[in-house]
Design an enzyme around this catalytic site. Structure first.
Site, PDB file in Angstrom:
ATOM      1  N   LYS A  10       0.918  -1.118   0.086  1.00 21.20           N
ATOM      2  CA  LYS A  10       0.221   0.103  -0.162  1.00 21.20           C
ATOM      3  C   LYS A  10       0.788   1.361   0.178  1.00 21.20           C
ATOM      4  O   LYS A  10       2.038   1.322   0.229  1.00 21.20           O
ATOM      5  CB  LYS A  10      -0.866  -0.196   1.275  1.00 21.20           C
ATOM      6  CG  LYS A  10      -1.847  -1.082   1.103  1.00 21.20           C
ATOM      7  CD  LYS A  10      -2.893  -0.998   2.190  1.00 21.20           C
ATOM      8  CE  LYS A  10      -4.042  -2.354   2.117  1.00 21.20           C
ATOM      9  NZ  LYS A  10      -5.047  -2.141   3.063  1.00 21.20           N
ATOM     10  N   TYR A  50     -12.467  -1.663  -4.061  1.00 22.28           N
ATOM     11  CA  TYR A  50     -12.966  -1.651  -2.769  1.00 22.28           C
ATOM     12  C   TYR A  50     -14.602  -1.623  -2.701  1.00 22.28           C
ATOM     13  O   TYR A  50     -14.934  -1.305  -1.625  1.00 22.28           O
ATOM     14  CB  TYR A  50     -12.285  -0.723  -1.777  1.00 22.28           C
ATOM     15  CG  TYR A  50     -10.813  -1.294  -1.364  1.00 22.28           C
ATOM     16  CD1 TYR A  50     -10.752  -2.016  -0.431  1.00 22.28           C
ATOM     17  CD2 TYR A  50      -9.770  -0.526  -1.907  1.00 22.28           C
ATOM     18  CE1 TYR A  50      -9.522  -2.569   0.115  1.00 22.28           C
ATOM     19  CE2 TYR A  50      -8.486  -0.858  -1.324  1.00 22.28           C
ATOM     20  CZ  TYR A  50      -8.320  -2.085  -0.514  1.00 22.28           C
ATOM     21  OH  TYR A  50      -7.176  -2.355  -0.126  1.00 22.28           O
ATOM     22  N   THR A  92      -5.664  -7.055  10.662  1.00 20.30           N
ATOM     23  CA  THR A  92      -5.936  -5.708   9.980  1.00 20.30           C
ATOM     24  C   THR A  92      -5.500  -4.571  10.931  1.00 20.30           C
ATOM     25  O   THR A  92      -4.841  -3.794  10.332  1.00 20.30           O
ATOM     26  CB  THR A  92      -7.499  -5.672   9.703  1.00 20.30           C
ATOM     27  OG1 THR A  92      -8.130  -6.750   9.163  1.00 20.30           O
ATOM     28  CG2 THR A  92      -7.919  -4.412   8.941  1.00 20.30           C
ATOM     29  N   ASN A 113      -2.127   0.295   6.611  1.00 27.08           N
ATOM     30  CA  ASN A 113      -1.489  -0.946   7.105  1.00 27.08           C
ATOM     31  C   ASN A 113      -0.674  -1.713   6.066  1.00 27.08           C
ATOM     32  O   ASN A 113      -0.597  -3.156   6.143  1.00 27.08           O
ATOM     33  CB  ASN A 113      -2.636  -1.860   7.818  1.00 27.08           C
ATOM     34  CG  ASN A 113      -3.878  -2.216   6.595  1.00 27.08           C
ATOM     35  OD1 ASN A 113      -3.551  -1.885   5.629  1.00 27.08           O
ATOM     36  ND2 ASN A 113      -4.770  -3.001   7.098  1.00 27.08           N
ATOM     37  N   HIS A 116      -2.032  -5.602   1.556  1.00 27.38           N
ATOM     38  CA  HIS A 116      -3.381  -6.009   1.269  1.00 27.38           C
ATOM     39  C   HIS A 116      -3.177  -7.649   1.154  1.00 27.38           C
ATOM     40  O   HIS A 116      -2.179  -8.005   0.253  1.00 27.38           O
ATOM     41  CB  HIS A 116      -4.202  -5.307   0.056  1.00 27.38           C
ATOM     42  CG  HIS A 116      -5.256  -6.327  -0.305  1.00 27.38           C
ATOM     43  ND1 HIS A 116      -6.543  -6.424   0.269  1.00 27.38           N
ATOM     44  CD2 HIS A 116      -5.399  -7.362  -1.513  1.00 27.38           C
ATOM     45  CE1 HIS A 116      -7.406  -7.212  -0.367  1.00 27.38           C
ATOM     46  NE2 HIS A 116      -6.697  -7.783  -1.225  1.00 27.38           N
ATOM     47  N   GLU A 127      -9.724 -10.327  -7.750  1.00 27.55           N
ATOM     48  CA  GLU A 127      -8.658  -9.314  -7.488  1.00 27.55           C
ATOM     49  C   GLU A 127      -7.449  -9.101  -8.533  1.00 27.55           C
ATOM     50  O   GLU A 127      -6.984  -8.283  -8.914  1.00 27.55           O
ATOM     51  CB  GLU A 127      -8.220  -9.182  -6.219  1.00 27.55           C
ATOM     52  CG  GLU A 127      -9.382  -8.986  -5.152  1.00 27.55           C
ATOM     53  CD  GLU A 127      -8.952  -9.193  -3.468  1.00 27.55           C
ATOM     54  OE1 GLU A 127      -9.790  -8.683  -2.736  1.00 27.55           O
ATOM     55  OE2 GLU A 127      -7.784  -9.459  -3.271  1.00 27.55           O
TER      56      GLU A 127
HETATM   57  P1  ATP Z   1      -7.208  -5.915   3.204  1.00 29.21           P
HETATM   58  O1  ATP Z   1      -8.494  -6.191   2.538  1.00 29.21           O
HETATM   59  O2  ATP Z   1      -6.364  -4.747   2.843  1.00 29.21           O
HETATM   60  O3  ATP Z   1      -6.182  -7.091   3.008  1.00 29.21           O
HETATM   61  P2  ATP Z   1      -8.289  -6.899   5.587  1.00 29.21           P
HETATM   62  O4  ATP Z   1      -8.879  -7.896   4.822  1.00 29.21           O
HETATM   63  O5  ATP Z   1      -7.429  -7.127   6.839  1.00 29.21           O
HETATM   64  O6  ATP Z   1      -7.413  -6.002   4.707  1.00 29.21           O
HETATM   65  P3  ATP Z   1     -10.662  -5.398   5.366  1.00 29.21           P
HETATM   66  O7  ATP Z   1     -11.703  -5.307   6.457  1.00 29.21           O
HETATM   67  O8  ATP Z   1     -10.915  -6.021   4.051  1.00 29.21           O
HETATM   68  O9  ATP Z   1      -9.410  -5.953   6.164  1.00 29.21           O
HETATM   69  O10 ATP Z   1     -10.634  -3.922   5.289  1.00 29.21           O
HETATM   70  C1  ATP Z   1      -9.885  -3.441   3.883  1.00 29.21           C
HETATM   71  C2  ATP Z   1      -9.080  -2.229   4.390  1.00 29.21           C
HETATM   72  O11 ATP Z   1      -9.819  -1.129   4.907  1.00 29.21           O
HETATM   73  C3  ATP Z   1      -7.875  -2.508   5.865  1.00 29.21           C
HETATM   74  O12 ATP Z   1      -6.745  -3.264   5.309  1.00 29.21           O
HETATM   75  C4  ATP Z   1      -7.730  -1.033   6.079  1.00 29.21           C
HETATM   76  O13 ATP Z   1      -6.810  -0.590   5.329  1.00 29.21           O
HETATM   77  C5  ATP Z   1      -8.971  -0.505   5.910  1.00 29.21           C
HETATM   78  N1  ATP Z   1      -9.958  -0.460   6.979  1.00 29.21           N
HETATM   79  C6  ATP Z   1     -10.501  -1.506   7.587  1.00 29.21           C
HETATM   80  N2  ATP Z   1     -11.073  -1.042   8.815  1.00 29.21           N
HETATM   81  C7  ATP Z   1     -10.783   0.156   8.933  1.00 29.21           C
HETATM   82  C8  ATP Z   1     -11.203   1.143  10.081  1.00 29.21           C
HETATM   83  N3  ATP Z   1     -12.075   0.780  10.956  1.00 29.21           N
HETATM   84  N4  ATP Z   1     -10.722   2.307   9.715  1.00 29.21           N
HETATM   85  C9  ATP Z   1      -9.786   2.786   8.829  1.00 29.21           C
HETATM   86  N5  ATP Z   1      -9.588   1.896   7.748  1.00 29.21           N
HETATM   87  C10 ATP Z   1     -10.012   0.620   7.886  1.00 29.21           C
HETATM   88 MG    MG Z   2     -10.065  -7.611   3.035  1.00 30.82          MG
END
Ligand code: ATP
Ligand code: MG
Length: 138
Positions: A10, A50, A92, A113, A116, A127
């Protein structure tokens, strides 16, 4: 596609110079690169990627962040790729991530974070297809 997953490094991580170290950790963990590109998403592209999170309160922030700088997108291959890659990147929220995971080492907030990782074989394929044509992968 069960032996493949999709990842992005990211914008927070690329801008801080962590790309090489993160790729090295992925490769040392046994993942091989089957496609890769370094690109900056438009707001529309990040929004489309997204779209599944459209109703979530953090959607706007997430889209803005994901198009704020370049990312590295890649298809990775390993046995049990999706689950093993989620273990490698950690939770996450980096505060909950296990010691030594990529997010524990490089993330600075729940949104920023570092990486992804696809959450299922089905989403890994969707994806990967979003980013790569047949010519761009092997
Ligand atoms: P990713 O899909 O990026 O691998 P993930 O599957 O662990 O991450 P998701 O629930 O799919 O988490 O959320 C997608 C992304 O949205 C997260 O990686 C983070 O960058 C962002 N995100 C998730 N929760 C929050 C939150 N509460 N506040 C801000 N950003 C968030
Ligand atoms: Mg995710």
């Amino acid at each position: 596609m069960s032996n493949r997953t999709f990842t992005m490094i990211k914008p927070d991580a690329t801008s801080k110079g962590h790309t090489g170290a993160i790729l090295d950790q992925m490769i040392k963990a046994g993942f091989s690169v089957k496609a890769m590109k370094w690109i900056q998403l438009s707001e529309a592209q990040a929004g489309a990627f997204y779209a599944v999170h459209k109703e979530r309160p953090f959607y706007g922030e997430l889209v803005e962040f994901m198009c704020s700088g370049p990312i590295v997108a890649a298809i990775l291959e390993k046995e049990n790729a999706v689950a093993d890659f989620r273990t490698l990147i950690g939770a996450t929220n980096f505060k909950d991530a296990a010691e030594g995971t990529i997010r524990k080492k490089y993330a600075t907030s729940i949104g920023e974070n570092a990486v992804h990782g696809s959450d299922s074989d089905e989403n890994a394929k969707i994806e990967a297809d979003f980013f790569f044509s047949g010519l761009e992968r092997f």
